[in-house]
Design an enzyme around this catalytic site. Structure first.
Site, PDB file in Angstrom:
ATOM      1  N   ASP A 238     -35.912 -10.315  52.348  1.00 26.49           N
ATOM      2  CA  ASP A 238     -35.937 -11.852  52.600  1.00 26.49           C
ATOM      3  C   ASP A 238     -35.068 -12.544  51.873  1.00 26.49           C
ATOM      4  O   ASP A 238     -35.198 -14.016  51.753  1.00 26.49           O
ATOM      5  CB  ASP A 238     -37.547 -12.259  52.357  1.00 26.49           C
ATOM      6  CG  ASP A 238     -37.915 -13.622  52.888  1.00 26.49           C
ATOM      7  OD1 ASP A 238     -37.349 -14.026  53.948  1.00 26.49           O
ATOM      8  OD2 ASP A 238     -38.740 -14.547  52.219  1.00 26.49           O
ATOM      9  N   SER A 262     -38.256 -19.526  56.095  1.00 30.41           N
ATOM     10  CA  SER A 262     -38.361 -18.514  56.919  1.00 30.41           C
ATOM     11  C   SER A 262     -39.541 -18.767  58.086  1.00 30.41           C
ATOM     12  O   SER A 262     -40.538 -19.332  57.852  1.00 30.41           O
ATOM     13  CB  SER A 262     -38.595 -17.055  55.926  1.00 30.41           C
ATOM     14  OG  SER A 262     -37.786 -16.906  55.251  1.00 30.41           O
ATOM     15  N   GLN A 312     -34.133 -12.059  61.342  1.00 30.66           N
ATOM     16  CA  GLN A 312     -35.059 -13.309  60.838  1.00 30.66           C
ATOM     17  C   GLN A 312     -34.404 -14.502  61.325  1.00 30.66           C
ATOM     18  O   GLN A 312     -33.192 -14.665  61.399  1.00 30.66           O
ATOM     19  CB  GLN A 312     -34.959 -13.540  59.301  1.00 30.66           C
ATOM     20  CG  GLN A 312     -35.876 -14.615  58.784  1.00 30.66           C
ATOM     21  CD  GLN A 312     -35.677 -14.744  57.403  1.00 30.66           C
ATOM     22  OE1 GLN A 312     -35.082 -15.307  56.785  1.00 30.66           O
ATOM     23  NE2 GLN A 312     -36.594 -13.810  56.550  1.00 30.66           N
TER      24      GLN A 312
END
Length: 321
Positions: A238, A262, A312
């Site tokens: 991440d 995110s 993502q």
């Protein structure tokens, strides 16, 4: 070879703090029945729900780091996957998560794991990370009995400079003592080394490219637990997924107009990985539109094995000055 745990007392302490976050407390299990309303006799299925409790790192902005919650969900789900007595452990092979609300780093997180299915080859779990009675993240994960045979191929690992020749991100922040992120970055359990440089953190990239490479590794050794290494890879994944989009548009994270968060996160685990050894993230942003940017990464071990793929999508809005 994995990191030497005696290399640095500070490094050992930072990694031990991450391991403590991933050591969730199991609160108990209960049987759950799903029925189709309004007829309570129409049962759709029974499954077990297990609840775990976890804590959080403190962050400069008070919001929980998304990679931490994802990693804790991996641990929670994996702990409910129990192989048969003569069966090997079932490693995780994929996850799909949606970030719903910002997490509060002052409050513990409850992880509710629904044991959806255990078949001969696959186990499926659904995890809700909950604060204040509401989900902050929902994730589905699948685990598979190790299999041999079948098709086997991968893209080649790109040729890039070795991580030892690159500057750690901690050094990039060392000269910025007034930056509230400086001490936070210094306490990270994962070393990040950008091949193209760390410019997107402080100033716009001269070359507007949507492609970058980042080496990552835990800064001290980790226990020999495949689920834990998968969780640490999830945690680290991440960190940089939206950076290629930021670079492509000549922006930097210090730009006060930029709003980044995110939205969802998906991973496929292809081959075994050790996160106390270097892995390379080959990152690209193929599209940005509607206030959202897509990032994708191929993850390679230092010896060239494709160990994972990450995708993502995140919010990337630019407000008026």
């Amino acid at each position: 070879m994995p990191n030497d745990p005696a290399a640095s007392d500070d490094a050992r302490a930072h990694v031990d703090r991450l391991l403590a976050l991933l050591d969730l407390e199991e609160l108990g299990s209960a049987e759950v029945t799903i029925s189709s309303a309004p007829d309570p006799e129409s049962r759709l299925g029974d499954f077990t729900t297990t609840v775990f409790l976890g804590q959080s790192h403190k962050t400069p902005h008070g919001r929980i780091f998304g990679g931490q919650v994802l990693a804790q969900c991996v641990i929670a789900a994996g702990r409910t996957v129990t192989p048969a007595p003569d069966e090997p452990a079932r490693p995780i092979h994929s996850l799909h998560g949606y970030f719903m609300r910002p997490g509060d780093d002052r409050m513990p997180i409850r992880f509710s794991v629904e044991q959806m299915m255990d078949g001969r080859s696959f186990s499926t779990r659904r995890v809700h990370a909950i604060q204040y009675g509401r989900p902050i993240l929902s994730m589905s994960a699948s685990f598979q009995v190790p299999a041999t045979g079948g098709l086997d191929h991968q893209d080649d690992m790109p040729e890039v400079p070795a991580p030892e020749s690159l500057t750690p991100l901690t050094e990039a922040f060392a000269g910025r003592p007034d930056d509230p992120r400086s001490s936070y970055v210094a306490q990270r359990a994962v070393d990040l080394r950008h091949v193209e440089g760390h410019v997107s953190y402080a100033r716009p990239d001269v070359e507007r490219t949507a492609h970058q490479h980042v080496w990552m590794r835990a800064i001290a050794s980790l226990p020999d637990d495949p689920l834990l290494h998968a969780a640490v890879l999830t945690y680290a994944s991440d960190y940089g997924m939206l950076e290629p989009s930021i670079r492509r548009h000549g922006l930097a994270f210090d730009d006060r107009r930029l709003r980044v968060a995110s939205l969802d996160h998906a991973m496929w685990f292809h081959r075994p990985v050790r996160m106390d050894e270097w892995v390379l993230f080959d990152l690209v942003s193929p599209s940005a539109q509607g206030g959202r940017s897509l990032g994708q990464a191929g993850v390679y071990s230092a010896d060239g094995r494709r160990v994972a793929t990450v995708i993502q999508e995140g919010m990337t809005r630019v407000k008026d000055a």
